[in-house]
Write a protein that holds these residues in place. Structure first.
Motif, PDB file in Angstrom:
ATOM      1  N   GLU A 586       0.810  -1.216   0.000  1.00  0.00           N
ATOM      2  CA  GLU A 586       0.000   0.000   0.000  1.00  0.00           C
ATOM      3  C   GLU A 586       0.846   1.270   0.000  1.00  0.00           C
ATOM      4  OE1 GLU A 586      -3.971  -0.365   2.274  1.00  0.00           O
ATOM      5  OE2 GLU A 586      -2.597  -1.656   3.409  1.00  0.00           O
ATOM      6  N   HIS A 587       2.179   1.125   0.236  1.00  0.00           N
ATOM      7  CA  HIS A 587       3.134   2.257   0.164  1.00  0.00           C
ATOM      8  C   HIS A 587       2.713   3.432   1.057  1.00  0.00           C
ATOM      9  CE1 HIS A 587       4.912   0.082  -3.171  1.00  0.00           C
ATOM     10  NE2 HIS A 587       3.740   0.084  -3.808  1.00  0.00           N
ATOM     11  N   CYS A 588       2.357   3.100   2.311  1.00  0.00           N
ATOM     12  CA  CYS A 588       1.924   4.142   3.252  1.00  0.00           C
ATOM     13  C   CYS A 588       2.958   4.411   4.340  1.00  0.00           C
ATOM     14  CB  CYS A 588       0.592   3.735   3.904  1.00  0.00           C
ATOM     15  SG  CYS A 588      -0.809   3.742   2.737  1.00  0.00           S
ATOM     16  N   GLU A 589       4.206   3.910   4.161  1.00  0.00           N
ATOM     17  CA  GLU A 589       5.228   4.075   5.191  1.00  0.00           C
ATOM     18  C   GLU A 589       5.456   5.549   5.523  1.00  0.00           C
ATOM     19  OE1 GLU A 589       5.779   0.292   2.965  1.00  0.00           O
ATOM     20  OE2 GLU A 589       5.598   2.420   2.388  1.00  0.00           O
ATOM     21  N   GLU A 590       5.472   6.394   4.524  1.00  0.00           N
ATOM     22  CA  GLU A 590       5.702   7.837   4.730  1.00  0.00           C
ATOM     23  C   GLU A 590       4.635   8.440   5.627  1.00  0.00           C
ATOM     24  OE1 GLU A 590       5.502  11.948   2.056  1.00  0.00           O
ATOM     25  OE2 GLU A 590       5.617   9.995   1.051  1.00  0.00           O
TER      26      GLU A 590
END
Length: 610
Positions: A586-590
């Motif tokens: 989901e590429h929500c690390e930021e």
């Protein structure tokens, strides 16, 4: 000057050696070829046709006078007739008799287009017996009687071959009878009577063309128009049998246009008498005199003495000034070849010149255009459905409909008429809007789906003239049909007309397939909670991208809004997977790091324990 004439001869005539004591000229209707036969063929035969890039020339033995000479279709076999009872073929030099009929014949006429032979029988000659030919078979059709203006006593031959022509008009075979003026009938002038000759069934008298004068005439059929040439006045009349006025069971026709001569033609003189710098001289047309090689209803004229062969052509542009009734003009133009650009020019002129402001005329024209358009669309739909059903007995009988120039579609009207019309100076904007809506009304009446670019043209015109109240009404009452392109156009108008934003959203909501577009619109306006509420209302919140919403929330610089959105997706994750954390894909690390930075790590939801 040439723009005044609606009849003209083709620009590039076929030239041949003119008729003389040593040169005989013949015309073959089937191949549209002219034969120039010198000295019975011994010194040469030259064959020319209107579509031939090069002429055919040959010699043959002089075995006497040539009465008739023709090629078969494809120029494979040459037939030469030298006596009244015999033909010679070069390959076998004999003919095989396939079938015979015993009939007393006065004269005959053959129509090569339909392969129908017409025989004149009985003493008066007015009982005609047609025969149809197909492949190597001959079938006898129903005979019929031509009604003579008066019956002579004692009976004698009263129907001449010169007064009969056979022609195909609107794909139907007709026998045309030139009925001369008779004191017995009290007729004000001559008439051309048309008998419809079907392949099966009886022949019926169906049309009468009123000539309103007397004298000698010649007949042609050009572009499905019957052209009648009057010798003494050297003028021509044209008739369209589809423009009919009923008189009982008959269709009675007056000339479509006023009588007019054919556009004068000039030829270059050749031979010893011609000066090198001599200008072309007017050509006196022999089409109505005895020098004419008779071609009955062919599209061609032959000038026997001058050695020229032309096509006769109908020019449409000059008819515009002669047919003032726009409805009748459209009926006339829609049935002609090469009519598209002329029709479009009529539409443009109608909106900006004489008929400006007359919406009833505009409506009539649009309806006539769209009726033809709809008929083509329906035929195309039937053909497509038949092809999609796969090979079958029924599908093989369908032919793809031919798109003629009479099919004026929405793209044609938009490109050549309506888009230019909306930019015209000096035209009242209310009339512009009325015309656009009249065209849309006509499309809807014929159940033709309206293309979005027409709606866009309406909206742009309304905005250009600040008619926002009318735009609002058109959208509110669904005068303009919903579409994604239209909704996007409304969004672009928000800076000019703020309510357009909500109108666009409402339209997108009505389009059940536009959920993604609505979300994108709301997020672009930083209405993140509104987008989330919408997506939940349609039950699609389990499948949306968390990162897209978190990105939009960050861009608002509203930390509490970001907190709310972040919490929503944590709860969704917990409900779907039993874990509040985000998957790597989901590429929500930021966004997780940002949440920890602003609210602390302890603010993150903890995984539920058993």
């Amino acid at each position: 000057m040439s723009d005044e004439f609606y009849l003209e001869l083709s620009e590039n005539p076929v030239q041949f050696e003119n008729a003389s004591s040593v040169n005989n000229v013949f015309f073959d209707e089937a191949n549209k070829q002219v034969f120039a036969v010198r000295s019975g063929g011994a010194t040469g035969v030259v064959v020319k046709g209107p579509d031939d890039k090069s002429s055919v020339a040959f010699r043959m033995d002089d075995k006497g006078e040539v009465k008739c000479i023709k090629f078969s279709l494809g120029n494979k076999i040459l037939a030469v007739q030298r006596t009244t009872k015999s033909v010679v073929l070069p390959d076998k030099r004999t003919l095989k008799l396939l079938k015979s009929q015993s009939i007393n014949v006065n004269w005959y006429m053959y129509c090569p287009e339909t392969a129908v032979l017409l025989l004149s029988t009985t003493v008066q000659g007015n009982v005609l017996q047609p025969f149809a030919f197909k492949s190597a078979t001959m079938s006898k059709m129903s005979k019929f009687e031509i009604e003579l203006p008066a019956v002579p006593k004692p009976a004698k031959l009263s129907l001449s071959e010169r007064d009969i022509a056979v022609a195909t008009i609107y794909d139907q075979l007709y026998v045309m009878y030139l009925k001369h003026h008779s004191r017995a009938t009290n007729s004000p002038g001559a008439e051309v009577v048309l008998y419809h000759l079907p392949r099966e069934g009886t022949c019926r008298k169906t049309h009468v063309l009123k000539l309103n004068t007397t004298g000698k005439f010649a007949l042609n059929v050009v572009d499905n128009l019957v052209v009648v040439h009057h010798q003494s006045s050297q003028s021509s009349l044209i008739y369209d049998i589809k423009l009919r006025e009923l008189d009982g069971a008959l269709n009675v026709h007056q000339p479509v246009l006023p009588a007019q001569s054919i556009n004068p033609y000039k030829i270059h003189l050749t031979g010893p008498a011609a000066a090198p710098s001599q200008a072309p001289v007017p050509c006196e047309l022999c089409i109505l005199t005895d020098e004419l090689i008779r071609i009955s209803s062919s599209l061609l004229y032959v000038l026997c003495l001058s050695g020229y062969l032309w096509y006769l052509q109908v020019k449409l542009q000059p008819t515009l000034k002669l047919l003032r009734d726009k409805g009748k003009l459209m009926d006339f133009l829609l049935r002609r070849r090469d009519c598209k650009m002329v029709i479009l020019s009529v539409c443009s002129q109608m909106l900006t010149e004489g008929d400006k402001g007359n919406l009833s005329v505009v409506a009539t024209v649009f309806d006539k255009l769209n009726q033809v358009y709809k008929e083509y669309l329906d035929a195309e739909q039937v053909y497509t459905a038949a092809m999609e059903s796969g090979p079958s007995r029924s599908s093989t009988s369908y032919k793809r409909p031919v798109r003629t120039q009479a099919v004026i579609d929405q793209s044609d009207m938009y490109t050549h008429v309506l888009s230019d019309f909306t930019e015209k100076k000096g035209v009242k904007h209310k009339f512009i809007i009325a015309v656009l809506m009249e065209y849309i009304r006509s499309l809807n009446q014929f159940q033709i789906p309206v293309q979005h670019y027409l709606y866009e043209l309406v909206i742009k015109t309304l905005v250009q003239h600040n008619l926002f109240y009318m735009l609002h009404q058109f959208l509110q009452y669904h005068v303009l049909s919903d579409s994604k392109p239209l909704a996007c156009l409304l969004l672009s108008l928000e800076s000019t007309y703020p309510p357009a934003h909500q109108l666009s959203l409402d339209m997108l909501k009505r389009l059940s397939t536009a959920n993604d577009e609505i979300v994108e619109v709301l997020l672009s306006k930083q209405q993140v909670l509104g987008a989330l509420r919408f997506i939940r209302s349609v039950g699609a919140h389990d499948n949306i991208s968390a990162r897209k919403f978190l990105d939009a929330a960050r861009q608002t610089n509203d930390t509490m809004l970001f907190y709310t959105i972040f919490r929503f997706f944590e709860q969704r994750n917990m409900r779907l997977r039993g874990n509040p954390g985000f998957n790597q894909g989901e590429h929500c690390e930021e966004h997780v790091a940002y949440f920890k930075q602003v609210f602390g790590e302890n603010a993150l939801m903890k995984q539920a324990t058993a």
